[in-house]
Design an enzyme around this catalytic site. Structure first.
Site, PDB file in Angstrom:
ATOM      1  N   LYS A  44       0.758  -1.209   0.108  1.00  0.00           N
ATOM      2  CA  LYS A  44       0.016  -0.104  -0.008  1.00  0.00           C
ATOM      3  C   LYS A  44       1.182   1.176   0.067  1.00  0.00           C
ATOM      4  CE  LYS A  44      -3.749   2.576   0.609  1.00  0.00           C
ATOM      5  NZ  LYS A  44      -4.465   2.807  -0.644  1.00  0.00           N
ATOM      6  N   ASN A  68     -13.834   4.388  -5.371  1.00  0.00           N
ATOM      7  CA  ASN A  68     -12.976   4.429  -3.864  1.00  0.00           C
ATOM      8  C   ASN A  68     -12.668   5.982  -3.457  1.00  0.00           C
ATOM      9  OD1 ASN A  68      -9.944   4.611  -3.687  1.00  0.00           O
ATOM     10  ND2 ASN A  68     -10.205   3.502  -5.335  1.00  0.00           N
ATOM     11  N   SER A  69     -12.628   5.824  -2.320  1.00  0.00           N
ATOM     12  CA  SER A  69     -12.024   7.156  -1.647  1.00  0.00           C
ATOM     13  C   SER A  69     -11.282   6.719  -0.433  1.00  0.00           C
ATOM     14  CB  SER A  69     -12.910   8.268  -1.560  1.00  0.00           C
ATOM     15  OG  SER A  69     -12.246   9.405  -1.132  1.00  0.00           O
ATOM     16  N   LEU A  72      -5.865   6.795   1.730  1.00  0.00           N
ATOM     17  CA  LEU A  72      -4.430   6.359   2.095  1.00  0.00           C
ATOM     18  C   LEU A  72      -4.179   5.590   3.327  1.00  0.00           C
ATOM     19  CD1 LEU A  72      -2.044   9.114   0.405  1.00  0.00           C
ATOM     20  CD2 LEU A  72      -2.410   6.797  -0.506  1.00  0.00           C
ATOM     21  N   CYS A 127      -2.762   9.900  -6.290  1.00  0.00           N
ATOM     22  CA  CYS A 127      -3.940   9.522  -5.314  1.00  0.00           C
ATOM     23  C   CYS A 127      -4.981  10.725  -5.652  1.00  0.00           C
ATOM     24  CB  CYS A 127      -3.359   9.335  -3.876  1.00  0.00           C
ATOM     25  SG  CYS A 127      -4.827   9.020  -2.789  1.00  0.00           S
ATOM     26  N   GLY A 218     -11.586  -0.797 -12.124  1.00  0.00           N
ATOM     27  CA  GLY A 218     -12.332  -1.998 -12.692  1.00  0.00           C
ATOM     28  C   GLY A 218     -12.575  -1.995 -14.114  1.00  0.00           C
ATOM     29  N   GLY A 247      -8.742  -2.128 -15.142  1.00  0.00           N
ATOM     30  CA  GLY A 247      -9.635  -2.829 -15.974  1.00  0.00           C
ATOM     31  C   GLY A 247      -9.180  -4.395 -16.501  1.00  0.00           C
ATOM     32  N   GLY A 268      -6.407  -4.589  -9.637  1.00  0.00           N
ATOM     33  CA  GLY A 268      -6.930  -3.969  -8.477  1.00  0.00           C
ATOM     34  C   GLY A 268      -8.337  -4.440  -8.185  1.00  0.00           C
ATOM     35  N   THR A 269      -9.382  -3.849  -8.911  1.00  0.00           N
ATOM     36  CA  THR A 269     -10.663  -4.232  -8.307  1.00  0.00           C
ATOM     37  C   THR A 269     -10.903  -5.641  -8.358  1.00  0.00           C
ATOM     38  OG1 THR A 269     -11.643  -2.155  -9.324  1.00  0.00           O
ATOM     39  CG2 THR A 269     -13.205  -3.900  -8.863  1.00  0.00           C
TER      40      THR A 269
HETATM   41  C1  SIN Z   1      -6.230   5.723  -1.588  1.00  0.00           C
HETATM   42  O1  SIN Z   1      -5.950   5.105  -0.546  1.00  0.00           O
HETATM   43  O2  SIN Z   1      -7.077   6.736  -1.581  1.00  0.00           O
HETATM   44  C2  SIN Z   1      -6.069   5.272  -3.112  1.00  0.00           C
HETATM   45  C3  SIN Z   1      -4.747   5.512  -3.219  1.00  0.00           C
HETATM   46  C4  SIN Z   1      -4.301   5.792  -4.749  1.00  0.00           C
HETATM   47  O3  SIN Z   1      -5.380   5.968  -5.475  1.00  0.00           O
HETATM   48  O4  SIN Z   1      -3.261   6.102  -4.966  1.00  0.00           O
END
Ligand code: SIN
Length: 309
Positions: A44, A68-69, A72, A127, A218, A247, A268-269
């Protein structure tokens, strides 16, 4: 089938790995990636201090993808600096994702990571989810300044994770900076930032942070991801390796990313939705796809996308 790849001199047994953010915050998650068929472990994005992240709900699966939000959430880099040497026992590359809320965070993070010894560092310039902190990768001058400040600190090859760009001039501008700095690789794309998903029944947004605005990921973003991989491949060819992200749900999606010029692909998704077992399925599917098409290896199709006369 040979699914291996090499990025900045680092050998990946399979050119498939998690995208930073997907099931890679905790020690247990990182070890599960180590035990899986993923070709690398990506952490992460880390900041100096541990972060809880944004308020819940902050991730929702939607038709064709996710929004998503997260904000971090991470253990802080002192924790990852300790963990990374332990992750080396899985005998696959470890990529540390480095973020920051201030340029000094990146500088201090770079120093700390040198001592920890990941194989590569992916500097997150994209981000979209921290209120009041624009995505650095959209500001060419700020990107140049930040990377100039950290490039002499790193003793480890580092690349950058970029946001999606939507105009060739922006690909050209950022590519010029990255080439001048001498990044070892680029990862494209982060989620498509600041999108909005609406629940028409509840007449409400679906995630809480930032008034419902969040990063789209996605299947729905695959054409944007492929366009960015292709745009950078057309500028650099194989001079700067590209990790394609966005994707990927099946083996054919991986094939498409590599056809556009990717040297490896991040997930990812679908990893968040299906868990680490997804790497076994994806490796099988991309193998079947390559065999059907007569390619001897994953890298044999890299960049081979044809254009029309
Ligand atoms: C996040 O933690 O908000 C996502 C991280 C990112 O999109 O870089």
């Amino acid at each position: 089938m040979d699914l291996s790849s090499v990025i900045a001199g680092v050998e990946f047994p399979i050119g498939l790995m998690n995208a930073s953010g997907a099931l890679c915050v905790t020690q247990a998650e990182l070890e599960a990636l180590g035990e899986s068929e993923a070709g690398a472990i990506v952490t992460k994005s880390m900041t100096p201090l541990a972060r809880e992240g944004n308020p819940l709900p902050r991730y929702v699966a939607i038709e064709g993808g996710s929004i998503n939000s997260m904000g971090l959430p991470n253990l802080g880099y002192p924790a990852y600096v300790k963990l990374i040497p332990e992750l080396k026992r899985f005998k696959k590359p470890v990529i540390a994702s480095l973020a920051g809320l201030h340029p000094d965070d990146f500088i201090e993070g770079a120093k700390a990571l040198n001592a920890s010894g990941p194989d590569l560092v992916e500097v997150n310039l994209s981000c979209p989810n921290i209120a009041g902190k624009p995505q650095i990768g959209y500001d060419v001058d700020e990107t140049a300044q930040l990377l100039s400040a950290i490039r002499n600190i790193f003793s480890i090859p580092f690349g950058v994770k970029l946001p999606p760009y939507f105009d060739p001039i922006h690909h050209q501008q950022i590519a010029g900076v990255l080439q001048r700095i001498g990044v070892a690789f680029v990862t494209v794309i982060n989620s498509v930032g600041n999108t909005l998903v609406v629940d028409p029944e509840l007449e409400r947004v679906v995630i809480k942070p930032k008034g419902g605005f969040g990063g789209l990921g996605g299947r729905i973003i695959k054409p944007v991801a492929l366009a960015n991989v292709r745009a950078f491949w057309k500028i650099w060819g194989d001079r700067i390796p590209i990790i394609g992200t966005g994707g990927v749900e099946n083996g054919t999606d991986i094939f498409e990313h590599v056809l556009c010029g990717a040297s490896a692909v991040q997930i990812g998704t679908v990893l968040v939705e299906d868990g680490v077992g997804v790497f076994t399925r994806l490796a099988r599917e991309v193998t079947e796809c390559l065999e059907r098409k007569g390619y001897p290896s994953l890298m044999a199709c890299r960049g081979k996308l044809q254009e029309m006369e």
